[in-house]
Enzyme design. Sequence first.
Site, PDB file in Angstrom:
ATOM      1  N   HIS A  75     -40.630  35.593  45.512  1.00 58.97           N
ATOM      2  CA  HIS A  75     -39.271  36.073  45.785  1.00 58.97           C
ATOM      3  C   HIS A  75     -39.040  37.392  45.078  1.00 58.97           C
ATOM      4  CE1 HIS A  75     -37.289  31.949  46.903  1.00 58.97           C
ATOM      5  NE2 HIS A  75     -38.365  32.221  47.613  1.00 58.97           N
ATOM      6  N   TYR A 204     -27.291  31.857  42.898  1.00 61.52           N
ATOM      7  CA  TYR A 204     -26.566  31.416  41.702  1.00 61.52           C
ATOM      8  C   TYR A 204     -25.093  31.664  41.981  1.00 61.52           C
ATOM      9  CZ  TYR A 204     -30.856  31.333  38.829  1.00 61.52           C
ATOM     10  OH  TYR A 204     -32.087  31.042  38.293  1.00 61.52           O
ATOM     11  N   PRO A 296     -31.179  25.777  31.425  1.00 62.16           N
ATOM     12  CA  PRO A 296     -32.016  26.132  32.585  1.00 62.16           C
ATOM     13  C   PRO A 296     -31.533  27.341  33.389  1.00 62.16           C
ATOM     14  CG  PRO A 296     -30.755  24.131  33.017  1.00 62.16           C
ATOM     15  CD  PRO A 296     -30.538  24.462  31.586  1.00 62.16           C
ATOM     16  N   LYS A 300     -36.220  29.851  32.072  1.00 55.92           N
ATOM     17  CA  LYS A 300     -37.179  30.361  31.090  1.00 55.92           C
ATOM     18  C   LYS A 300     -38.053  29.306  30.413  1.00 55.92           C
ATOM     19  CE  LYS A 300     -36.566  34.675  31.336  1.00 55.92           C
ATOM     20  NZ  LYS A 300     -37.183  34.621  32.660  1.00 55.92           N
ATOM     21  N   TYR A 387     -35.095  38.347  33.904  1.00 58.03           N
ATOM     22  CA  TYR A 387     -35.332  37.223  34.810  1.00 58.03           C
ATOM     23  C   TYR A 387     -36.797  37.153  35.251  1.00 58.03           C
ATOM     24  CZ  TYR A 387     -34.225  33.743  38.388  1.00 58.03           C
ATOM     25  OH  TYR A 387     -34.179  32.600  39.144  1.00 58.03           O
TER      26      TYR A 387
HETATM   27  P1  FAD Z   1     -42.709  18.826  28.400  1.00 59.44           P
HETATM   28  O1  FAD Z   1     -42.820  19.208  29.832  1.00 59.44           O
HETATM   29  O2  FAD Z   1     -41.539  18.049  27.960  1.00 59.44           O
HETATM   30  O3  FAD Z   1     -44.046  18.082  28.029  1.00 59.44           O
HETATM   31  C1  FAD Z   1     -44.185  17.362  26.809  1.00 59.44           C
HETATM   32  C2  FAD Z   1     -45.083  16.182  27.073  1.00 59.44           C
HETATM   33  O4  FAD Z   1     -45.287  15.454  25.868  1.00 59.44           O
HETATM   34  C3  FAD Z   1     -44.493  15.219  28.078  1.00 59.44           C
HETATM   35  O5  FAD Z   1     -45.424  14.969  29.101  1.00 59.44           O
HETATM   36  C4  FAD Z   1     -44.173  13.974  27.251  1.00 59.44           C
HETATM   37  O6  FAD Z   1     -44.308  12.796  28.022  1.00 59.44           O
HETATM   38  C5  FAD Z   1     -45.210  14.086  26.162  1.00 59.44           C
HETATM   39  N1  FAD Z   1     -44.856  13.389  24.906  1.00 59.44           N
HETATM   40  C6  FAD Z   1     -43.648  13.266  24.306  1.00 59.44           C
HETATM   41  N2  FAD Z   1     -43.746  12.568  23.171  1.00 59.44           N
HETATM   42  C7  FAD Z   1     -45.052  12.238  23.028  1.00 59.44           C
HETATM   43  C8  FAD Z   1     -45.784  11.512  22.063  1.00 59.44           C
HETATM   44  N3  FAD Z   1     -45.177  10.987  20.986  1.00 59.44           N
HETATM   45  N4  FAD Z   1     -47.112  11.366  22.228  1.00 59.44           N
HETATM   46  C9  FAD Z   1     -47.744  11.901  23.305  1.00 59.44           C
HETATM   47  N5  FAD Z   1     -47.102  12.589  24.265  1.00 59.44           N
HETATM   48  C10 FAD Z   1     -45.770  12.761  24.128  1.00 59.44           C
HETATM   49  N6  FAD Z   1     -38.013  25.966  33.013  1.00 59.44           N
HETATM   50  C11 FAD Z   1     -38.321  27.093  33.705  1.00 59.44           C
HETATM   51  O7  FAD Z   1     -39.078  27.929  33.206  1.00 59.44           O
HETATM   52  N7  FAD Z   1     -37.812  27.340  34.956  1.00 59.44           N
HETATM   53  C12 FAD Z   1     -36.989  26.462  35.567  1.00 59.44           C
HETATM   54  O8  FAD Z   1     -36.627  26.700  36.717  1.00 59.44           O
HETATM   55  C13 FAD Z   1     -36.618  25.269  34.837  1.00 59.44           C
HETATM   56  N8  FAD Z   1     -35.802  24.346  35.403  1.00 59.44           N
HETATM   57  C14 FAD Z   1     -35.601  23.155  34.755  1.00 59.44           C
HETATM   58  C15 FAD Z   1     -34.817  22.225  35.385  1.00 59.44           C
HETATM   59  C16 FAD Z   1     -34.595  21.006  34.761  1.00 59.44           C
HETATM   60  C17 FAD Z   1     -33.724  19.998  35.464  1.00 59.44           C
HETATM   61  C18 FAD Z   1     -35.187  20.705  33.478  1.00 59.44           C
HETATM   62  C19 FAD Z   1     -34.986  19.383  32.799  1.00 59.44           C
HETATM   63  C20 FAD Z   1     -35.963  21.651  32.853  1.00 59.44           C
HETATM   64  C21 FAD Z   1     -36.180  22.884  33.481  1.00 59.44           C
HETATM   65  N9  FAD Z   1     -36.965  23.854  32.876  1.00 59.44           N
HETATM   66  C22 FAD Z   1     -37.195  25.038  33.543  1.00 59.44           C
HETATM   67  C23 FAD Z   1     -37.570  23.624  31.567  1.00 59.44           C
HETATM   68  C24 FAD Z   1     -39.022  23.166  31.673  1.00 59.44           C
HETATM   69  O9  FAD Z   1     -39.135  22.060  32.503  1.00 59.44           O
HETATM   70  C25 FAD Z   1     -39.557  22.855  30.264  1.00 59.44           C
HETATM   71  O10 FAD Z   1     -39.302  23.953  29.434  1.00 59.44           O
HETATM   72  C26 FAD Z   1     -41.058  22.541  30.278  1.00 59.44           C
HETATM   73  O11 FAD Z   1     -41.275  21.256  30.795  1.00 59.44           O
HETATM   74  C27 FAD Z   1     -41.678  22.637  28.880  1.00 59.44           C
HETATM   75  O12 FAD Z   1     -43.015  22.189  28.898  1.00 59.44           O
HETATM   76  P2  FAD Z   1     -43.621  21.446  27.633  1.00 59.44           P
HETATM   77  O13 FAD Z   1     -45.043  21.139  27.996  1.00 59.44           O
HETATM   78  O14 FAD Z   1     -43.348  22.229  26.423  1.00 59.44           O
HETATM   79  O15 FAD Z   1     -42.769  20.128  27.473  1.00 59.44           O
HETATM   80  C1  PHB Z   2     -35.193  25.116  40.105  1.00 62.83           C
HETATM   81  O1  PHB Z   2     -35.580  25.478  41.245  1.00 62.83           O
HETATM   82  O2  PHB Z   2     -35.385  23.978  39.685  1.00 62.83           O
HETATM   83  C2  PHB Z   2     -34.464  26.083  39.248  1.00 62.83           C
HETATM   84  C3  PHB Z   2     -34.309  27.387  39.676  1.00 62.83           C
HETATM   85  C4  PHB Z   2     -33.639  28.295  38.869  1.00 62.83           C
HETATM   86  C5  PHB Z   2     -33.132  27.882  37.651  1.00 62.83           C
HETATM   87  C6  PHB Z   2     -33.300  26.588  37.215  1.00 62.83           C
HETATM   88  C7  PHB Z   2     -33.975  25.669  38.021  1.00 62.83           C
HETATM   89  O3  PHB Z   2     -32.454  28.780  36.885  1.00 62.83           O
END
Ligand code: FAD
Ligand code: PHB
Length: 393
Positions: A75, A204, A296, A300, A387
């Site tokens: 995009h 948005y 969110p 980021k 962004y």
């Molecule tokens: P996580 O994905 O949380 O992974 C951590 C892992 O550790 C998990 O699999 C968990 O099960 C595991 N874990 C936890 N505790 C333990 C333990 N004690 N022992 C072993 N394993 C464990 N970010 C963006 O960049 N763009 C977006 O559009 C965006 N939209 C989002 C929309 C929503 C609804 C949500 C909830 C989040 C969004 N995010 C977005 C944020 C993004 O999803 C997170 O920042 C990302 O998942 C971070 O990755 P991570 O690996 O650090 O953590």
């Molecule tokens: C998504 O598609 O899940 C999404 C897109 C933009 C955002 C957050 C989540 O800022």
Amino acid sequence: MEQIRTQVGIVGGGPAGLMLGHLLHLRGIRSFILEDRSEEHVIERVRAGVLEQSTVDLLHEVGLGDRLAREGLRHEGIYVAFGGERHRIPLAELTGGRAITIYGQNEVVRDLIDARAATAEPLRFEVDDVSIRDFDMQQPKIGFRHDGQRHELTCDFIAGCDGSRGICQPSIPASQVRIYERVYPFAWLGILVDAAPSSDELVYSLHERGFALFSMRSPHVTRLYLQVSPEEDIEQWPDERIWSELDLRLHTRDGWTPLRGPITQKGITRMRSVVVEPMDSGRLFLAGDAAHIVPPTGAKGLNLAMADVWRLAGALGKFYESGNETELRAYSERGLRRTWRAQRFSAWMTSALHRDNSDAFDQRRQRAELEYLVSSRAAMTSLAENYVGVEFD
Ligand code: FAD
Ligand code: PHB
């Protein structure tokens, strides 16, 4: 108890832990990944969808770009809507050609798990009772149980990639860390819909009833969000109520509205910002959501996680090549600079686009902010460069 030896013990098999394992493998460094949920759960969890340019570049560089190139949606702009009008922000034109790519976080995770499976490197799902110790010493340890048996992993380093509910960050003595936190007075109700996206770019939208976001996952799947109260109960939101609220908040005077279809997933996520300073303690390094959470709105979170593990893998690579710890010691400071930049941007996007309990003055000021944004090339460029994301550093 079975004793295991590895170089880097990784707690958490989300995007941060899996990508770190992959980057280390490419450098010939052994790692052991522990994940407490099942493989299906990790792959099916619906989360982020927006990849920054640098995340896309990284996935290509490390050999994970094939499916992304085929299925990812590039995009070059986004829409900001208010007052019944949609205004396009031409991201690529304003940033010398940088863009975002829509590719579900769960697809990134699936590609990373496949890549891990193609190596002989261990990745254990459904472990429990995970604990870490001795990370202030040369040989930190991770204890865990798997298939009913206790194991102890002795490592050179521990990577805490266990997200916001993990055990690594809370294992650091409270006197060694400072935690900055902001809880926002709203949450996002998100749905996944089997319907073709009716706009080719994200929208948005700020409406007097609150924020709404139109996004997508593929040419057949739409993703939509509504600002709701953090106390909201999903049971109070039957499909029809969600659709009528989305229509109200997203509908623009040109007749545009999201296409409806069967809702295949719904959930409510509360919004908060967290920064843990520093991001390390001895031989423990935090990465991704274990170290910082962003609201969110700026998309980021996943991208920050990728930037962290890219930097951490580079620093560990230097250490194993030459014994030089300079980059490892700079890991936290460099990461915090990027984190705070993302916090600033995400907080700004959030406050510009959400309705809170503000008074009439604030609401008029918020409207002026959006009018300025879409009328000034300088303001649009500021949004665009944050962004699409700055290069990994
Ligand atoms: P996580 O994905 O949380 O992974 C951590 C892992 O550790 C998990 O699999 C968990 O099960 C595991 N874990 C936890 N505790 C333990 C333990 N004690 N022992 C072993 N394993 C464990 N970010 C963006 O960049 N763009 C977006 O559009 C965006 N939209 C989002 C929309 C929503 C609804 C949500 C909830 C989040 C969004 N995010 C977005 C944020 C993004 O999803 C997170 O920042 C990302 O998942 C971070 O990755 P991570 O690996 O650090 O953590
Ligand atoms: C998504 O598609 O899940 C999404 C897109 C933009 C955002 C957050 C989540 O800022």
